[in-house]
Motif scaffolding. Structure first.
Motif, PDB file in Angstrom:
ATOM      1  N   UNK A 205      -5.663   2.215  -8.295  1.00  0.00           N
ATOM      2  CA  UNK A 205      -6.182   1.125  -9.371  1.00  0.00           C
ATOM      3  C   UNK A 205      -7.257   0.726  -8.956  1.00  0.00           C
ATOM      4  N   UNK A 207      -9.862  -2.123  -7.832  1.00  0.00           N
ATOM      5  CA  UNK A 207      -9.627  -3.541  -7.116  1.00  0.00           C
ATOM      6  C   UNK A 207     -11.032  -4.223  -7.557  1.00  0.00           C
ATOM      7  N   UNK A 215     -12.786  -4.447   1.819  1.00  0.00           N
ATOM      8  CA  UNK A 215     -11.471  -3.855   2.746  1.00  0.00           C
ATOM      9  C   UNK A 215     -13.102  -2.593   3.132  1.00  0.00           C
TER      10      UNK A 215
ATOM     11  N   UNK B  75      -5.113  -9.331  -6.148  1.00  0.00           N
ATOM     12  CA  UNK B  75      -5.273  -8.683  -6.831  1.00  0.00           C
ATOM     13  C   UNK B  75      -5.073  -7.279  -5.665  1.00  0.00           C
ATOM     14  N   UNK B  76      -4.237  -6.731  -4.753  1.00  0.00           N
ATOM     15  CA  UNK B  76      -4.117  -5.801  -4.115  1.00  0.00           C
ATOM     16  C   UNK B  76      -2.850  -4.745  -4.129  1.00  0.00           C
ATOM     17  N   UNK B  77      -3.567  -4.109  -3.573  1.00  0.00           N
ATOM     18  CA  UNK B  77      -2.633  -2.403  -4.155  1.00  0.00           C
ATOM     19  C   UNK B  77      -0.738  -3.249  -3.628  1.00  0.00           C
ATOM     20  N   UNK B  80       0.925  -5.524  -6.385  1.00  0.00           N
ATOM     21  CA  UNK B  80       1.436  -4.940  -7.524  1.00  0.00           C
ATOM     22  C   UNK B  80       1.875  -4.064  -7.717  1.00  0.00           C
ATOM     23  N   UNK B  81       2.552  -3.756  -6.413  1.00  0.00           N
ATOM     24  CA  UNK B  81       4.083  -2.905  -5.924  1.00  0.00           C
ATOM     25  C   UNK B  81       4.991  -3.851  -5.894  1.00  0.00           C
ATOM     26  N   UNK B 221      -0.650  -2.704   4.731  1.00  0.00           N
ATOM     27  CA  UNK B 221      -1.063  -1.471   3.387  1.00  0.00           C
ATOM     28  C   UNK B 221      -0.765  -0.288   4.058  1.00  0.00           C
TER      29      UNK B 221
END
Lengths: 228, 228
Positions: A205, A207, A215, B75-77, B80-81, B221
């Motif tokens: 997705x 970012x 990161x 706004x991070x994976x 969002x999961x 993550x």
């Protein structure tokens, strides 16, 4: 140990263009700030309506991206060990060189003021060791100047490769440039894509640029044994 | 897969205290903002001189810490999961519950306005699904309510343990709370330290709360196989 060079590319940073200087919302903003429009940064949050008819409007007027990215990059173990270099390349081919010792104000409006002063004076703070300098430079000229072993671009349009692998690779080399898009959506210009040796998509997705920067630095620290 | 609960503890967020409401710099600020001092957040960047004589001044008046931390977490994976829960516990024992779907404004002054509205109304936005709610709650009450398997505190005063190891551990458990100090310097209160099952120092140097938050989420993550 390798040094990491992060370049924010085509950053959505520019002064208010002359073509919209007479729009009512800009006139109001100029009055409020007490400055001329060529001394003020374009900012979608304030100039949304005035920006409507600008070409490529969706890629412009987002100084907050630069602010948040710098806040995430500078107070890090990597930077404190002198192993990080940051550059902001803007969509108008200007380059801001960031001194690793700068302490970026956390206040957005003060950051805008600082960058506006930078555009006027060429370097800030005035009358002290300059911590930010701006000059005309294309991305190609910047890459030539920083003298890197490899140029790695990050983009949703690249081929998928885990960030961990990317960082393990680049931490083995003496000086690698990692390029992050400094705009909210869209693609790099073709001429810029041609400057990249590799182009990777590191997440499924999209970012934000500041999350990517955080990161990349974290993962590069892990790969270099600076963080654990 | 385990869920991560991040709690910003003793966050430096509060309305302007009555004891300094008549300080010249506060009077000026109230006039400029057109609000009463009990409708305005204390902010060191604007109220530095007025804050001088407040007890524990060095731990207070830093809404920017909360703003930047939320910008780095949401706004991070992971979020969002649906695998992240965020809470802000303030130094006055109020708790802000953050809806994972909120899009935090990137503009600091608008963020201040939103939180000021939250203090007045109890939830925001008004007349829609609330995305932020505030209520009186101690940290102990919050921890009881969120029902976690383990409480891990992060602090410069903890025992050194790499973040990678910490995250590999906690990603095995169904619900772990990670506590990050929401203040610029100093220690957690003793009563809060007693609520933590483990207390770790994950870096040799002090990092900003927003950098810690970004790194914890990224490493969690990686440990959970969400990022690579």
């Amino acid at each position: 140990m390798g040094k990491l060079i992060v370049i924010l590319v085509e950053a959505a940073l520019e002064l208010i263009p002359t073509s919209i200087a007479d729009h009512p919302s800009i006139l109001h903003y100029k009055r409020k700030k007490g400055k001329r429009s060529d001394q003020l940064l374009l900012d979608r949050a304030y100039h949304h309506f005035a920006m409507k008819h600008l070409p490529e409007a969706e890629k412009r007027g987002r100084p907050d991206i630069i602010h948040l990215t710098l806040l995430n990059m500078l107070n890090t173990p990597l930077n404190k060990r002198g192993l990080l270099e940051c550059y902001i390349h803007t969509r108008e081919d200007k380059v801001i060189q960031v001194d690793p010792e700068i302490r970026i104000t956390r206040h957005y409006d003060r950051f805008l003021g600082l960058i506006e002063q930078l555009y006027t004076l060429g370097e800030v703070p005035p009358a002290a060791k300059p911590l930010l300098k701006i000059e005309d430079s294309t991305l190609a000229q910047l890459i030539e100047k920083v003298n890197v072993t490899k140029v790695v671009g990050l983009s949703m349009h690249g081929s998928f490769r885990p960030l961990k692998e990317v960082c393990e690779d680049i931490s083995q080399l003496p000086r690698v440039a990692v390029l992050i898009g400094g705009f909210p959506k869209g693609q790099y210009k073709k001429t810029h894509l041609q400057l990249m040796d590799e182009l990777y998509k590191i997440y499924r997705e999209r970012l934000d640029a500041w999350s990517i920067a955080c990161r990349v630095i974290h993962q590069f620290e892990l790969a270099s044994g600076i963080s654990f």
